[in-house]
Design a protein around this motif. Structure first.
Motif, PDB file in Angstrom:
ATOM      1  N   PRO A 105       0.813  -1.219   0.000  1.00 21.90           N
ATOM      2  CA  PRO A 105       0.000   0.000   0.000  1.00 21.90           C
ATOM      3  C   PRO A 105       0.851   1.277   0.000  1.00 21.90           C
ATOM      4  O   PRO A 105       2.049   1.249   0.293  1.00 21.90           O
ATOM      5  N   LEU A 106       0.189   2.372  -0.308  1.00 18.23           N
ATOM      6  CA  LEU A 106       0.821   3.687  -0.248  1.00 18.23           C
ATOM      7  C   LEU A 106       0.476   4.376   1.057  1.00 18.23           C
ATOM      8  O   LEU A 106      -0.603   4.177   1.625  1.00 18.23           O
ATOM      9  N   LEU A 107       1.405   5.201   1.509  1.00 14.59           N
ATOM     10  CA  LEU A 107       1.159   6.107   2.621  1.00 14.59           C
ATOM     11  C   LEU A 107       1.039   7.500   2.013  1.00 14.59           C
ATOM     12  O   LEU A 107       1.995   8.025   1.456  1.00 14.59           O
ATOM     13  N   GLU A 108      -0.161   8.071   2.071  1.00 16.62           N
ATOM     14  CA  GLU A 108      -0.389   9.409   1.524  1.00 16.62           C
ATOM     15  C   GLU A 108      -0.557  10.374   2.694  1.00 16.62           C
ATOM     16  O   GLU A 108      -1.307  10.100   3.625  1.00 16.62           O
ATOM     17  N   MET A 109       0.150  11.488   2.666  1.00 17.42           N
ATOM     18  CA  MET A 109       0.147  12.381   3.818  1.00 17.42           C
ATOM     19  C   MET A 109       0.438  13.814   3.399  1.00 17.42           C
ATOM     20  O   MET A 109       0.779  14.084   2.239  1.00 17.42           O
ATOM     21  N   ILE A 110       0.290  14.731   4.339  1.00 11.59           N
ATOM     22  CA  ILE A 110       0.639  16.123   4.066  1.00 11.59           C
ATOM     23  C   ILE A 110       2.155  16.217   3.888  1.00 11.59           C
ATOM     24  O   ILE A 110       2.900  15.497   4.536  1.00 11.59           O
ATOM     25  N   TYR A 111       2.563  17.070   2.993  1.00 11.64           N
ATOM     26  CA  TYR A 111       3.996  17.266   2.776  1.00 11.64           C
ATOM     27  C   TYR A 111       4.547  18.169   3.867  1.00 11.64           C
ATOM     28  O   TYR A 111       4.060  19.288   4.075  1.00 11.64           O
ATOM     29  N   LEU A 112       5.544  17.665   4.582  1.00 17.83           N
ATOM     30  CA  LEU A 112       6.174  18.439   5.650  1.00 17.83           C
ATOM     31  C   LEU A 112       7.220  19.348   5.016  1.00 17.83           C
ATOM     32  O   LEU A 112       8.217  18.876   4.479  1.00 17.83           O
ATOM     33  N   SER A 113       6.984  20.624   5.066  1.00 14.04           N
ATOM     34  CA  SER A 113       7.732  21.575   4.242  1.00 14.04           C
ATOM     35  C   SER A 113       9.028  22.080   4.869  1.00 14.04           C
ATOM     36  O   SER A 113       9.817  22.745   4.206  1.00 14.04           O
ATOM     37  N   GLY A 114       9.258  21.770   6.142  1.00 19.39           N
ATOM     38  CA  GLY A 114      10.411  22.334   6.829  1.00 19.39           C
ATOM     39  C   GLY A 114      11.669  21.501   6.719  1.00 19.39           C
ATOM     40  O   GLY A 114      11.807  20.627   5.855  1.00 19.39           O
ATOM     41  N   GLN A 115      12.598  21.772   7.610  1.00 22.07           N
ATOM     42  CA  GLN A 115      13.918  21.144   7.585  1.00 22.07           C
ATOM     43  C   GLN A 115      13.861  19.690   8.062  1.00 22.07           C
ATOM     44  O   GLN A 115      13.139  19.351   8.989  1.00 22.07           O
ATOM     45  N   GLU A 116      14.651  18.835   7.417  1.00 19.83           N
ATOM     46  CA  GLU A 116      14.744  17.441   7.832  1.00 19.83           C
ATOM     47  C   GLU A 116      15.847  17.286   8.871  1.00 19.83           C
ATOM     48  O   GLU A 116      16.922  17.873   8.749  1.00 19.83           O
ATOM     49  N   ILE A 117      15.548  16.487   9.894  1.00 19.96           N
ATOM     50  CA  ILE A 117      16.506  16.249  10.980  1.00 19.96           C
ATOM     51  C   ILE A 117      16.723  14.749  11.111  1.00 19.96           C
ATOM     52  O   ILE A 117      15.801  13.998  11.414  1.00 19.96           O
ATOM     53  N   SER A 118      17.933  14.313  10.870  1.00 20.27           N
ATOM     54  CA  SER A 118      18.293  12.903  10.972  1.00 20.27           C
ATOM     55  C   SER A 118      19.056  12.709  12.282  1.00 20.27           C
ATOM     56  O   SER A 118      20.129  13.282  12.477  1.00 20.27           O
ATOM     57  N   VAL A 119      18.486  11.912  13.188  1.00 22.48           N
ATOM     58  CA  VAL A 119      19.062  11.758  14.526  1.00 22.48           C
ATOM     59  C   VAL A 119      19.715  10.388  14.661  1.00 22.48           C
ATOM     60  O   VAL A 119      19.052   9.351  14.584  1.00 22.48           O
ATOM     61  N   ASP A 120      21.028  10.390  14.811  1.00 23.80           N
ATOM     62  CA  ASP A 120      21.778   9.140  14.969  1.00 23.80           C
ATOM     63  C   ASP A 120      21.932   8.825  16.449  1.00 23.80           C
ATOM     64  O   ASP A 120      22.368   9.680  17.233  1.00 23.80           O
ATOM     65  N   CYS A 121      21.580   7.599  16.827  1.00 26.36           N
ATOM     66  CA  CYS A 121      21.500   7.234  18.245  1.00 26.36           C
ATOM     67  C   CYS A 121      22.162   5.882  18.528  1.00 26.36           C
ATOM     68  O   CYS A 121      22.280   5.034  17.652  1.00 26.36           O
ATOM     69  N   LEU A 122      22.548   5.716  19.765  1.00 26.22           N
ATOM     70  CA  LEU A 122      23.052   4.428  20.254  1.00 26.22           C
ATOM     71  C   LEU A 122      22.851   4.354  21.759  1.00 26.22           C
ATOM     72  O   LEU A 122      23.283   5.243  22.494  1.00 26.22           O
ATOM     73  N   LYS A 123      22.211   3.285  22.214  1.00 26.67           N
ATOM     74  CA  LYS A 123      22.071   3.030  23.646  1.00 26.67           C
ATOM     75  C   LYS A 123      23.352   2.406  24.159  1.00 26.67           C
ATOM     76  O   LYS A 123      23.827   1.408  23.611  1.00 26.67           O
TER      77      LYS A 123
END
Length: 339
Positions: A206-224
């Motif tokens: 299936p497709l996921l259809e949603m509002i386009y988020l127009s702002g800045q993308e934030i990629s958060v790299d994590c490790l426990k």
């Protein structure tokens, strides 16, 4: 001791070198890919070509046999990650440590964008889930577009199972105007073109259809880690550079997600801003394609920490004293072959 990276992004080149930088001559790196010219071949000690067309179940068996034949100690998978995580006990039984989450059911949830959103809502973070609809037909696609579209937003879509935003598209009818001459088409498509394309799609996924988020993308790299959670927010400003910014709001959101996932492996959480509010894009239970930028900007070597942690070695780490810094997005130029 041998570490195997199977079919990965080209940036595995940097991840391997980050591990090497802290562990000179400690590990032998084995790489494999469907493409014999994959860039990280240049930094591996051993190299193999992977089968191109193979089912998930057969690929897991291929990986098990690969580990036995090449005497692998640590396996860092990307290709068919969820299928491998589901059979992690089989690797453990032959003495192979796998750098992946140890909860197969949760891994399968994170592999599906809609199930991820449902999971995030259940743990009390529904406010960071953007408005969306699941689409199983062209008719549903058109109906969802009318439901979601307003004068203040655009609409986007992608498959519920997607990696690297390969199927991501933004509906932009201005492409048909003269102004469209000056716009890079890439991920943009008109509504009529989207309907025409999707009328030929079977919607098995299936497709996921949603509002386009127009702002800045934030990629958060994590490790426990035993010392606490490492959380490094990387703001994607443009194609030239990213900015490491230890923003408290983003770090708190990531902390809440991590506390529920409880995975002791590298995780990447992606947010995007819209009207000054962060929304969740996706959660990837693996090292991200841009992790080397986070490591460079924060002076925290997540690949090294993760590999040593899986061996029972807990290294000390600390955040830098500065709040933010910019990191250039520069690929490493290497000549692959000279004839």
């Amino acid at each position: 001791m041998k570490i195997w990276f199977n079919h990965w992004f080209s940036t595995a080149y940097h991840l391997i070198n980050l591990i090497k930088s802290e562990n000179p001559e400690k590990f032998i790196f084995v790489g494999s890919n469907k493409n014999d010219y994959a860039i990280y071949k240049q930094t591996c000690d051993e190299w193999q070509i992977e089968p191109a067309d193979i089912s998930e179940n057969d690929y897991v068996e291929y990986c098990l046999n690969f580990c036995k034949q090449h005497e692998i100690n640590i396996f860092v998978p990307r290709r068919n990650l969820t299928a491998i995580a589901t059979e992690i006990s089989k690797f453990e039984n032959i003495g192979v440590k796998v750098l992946t989450g140890n909860n197969p059911e949760l891994m399968q949830i994170l592999d599906d964008k809609v199930k991820t959103y449902e999971y995030i809502s259940k743990i009390g973070l529904g406010e960071i889930v953007p408005n969306f609809e699941i689409v199983n037909s062209v008719e549903n696609f058109e109906r969802a577009y009318k439901n979601l579209k307003t004068a203040d937003n655009r609409i986007c879509y992608k498959l519920v199972k997607d990696e690297g935003a390969v199927t991501f598209r933004v509906i932009d009818d201005s492409l048909e105007n003269a102004s469209g001459l000056y716009k890079t088409p890439n991920t943009k498509v008109t509504f009529d073109a989207a309907v025409k394309i999707l009328s030929q799609y079977n919607f098995k996924i299936p497709l996921l259809e949603m509002i386009y988020l127009s702002g800045q993308e934030i990629s958060v790299d994590c490790l426990k880690t035993a010392q606490g959670n490492i959380i490094i927010p990387r703001y994607k400003n443009n194609v030239r550079y990213s900015e490491i910014r230890f923003d408290s709001e983003i770090m708190e959101l990531a902390e809440k997600i991590l506390s529920n996932l409880n995975f002791s492996v590298p995780i990447n959480i992606q947010f995007k801003m819209h009207n000054n509010k962060p929304y969740l894009l996706e959660i990837n239970p693996r090292m991200s394609g841009g992790l080397q930028l986070s490591c460079l900007g924060s002076k925290i070597n997540i690949p090294d920490l993760a590999i040593n942690q899986i061996l029972g070695i807990n290294k000390i780490w600390k955040y830098p004293e500065y709040h933010s810094c910019k990191v250039a997005n520069i690929e490493t130029p290497i000549c692959l072959e000279v004839n």
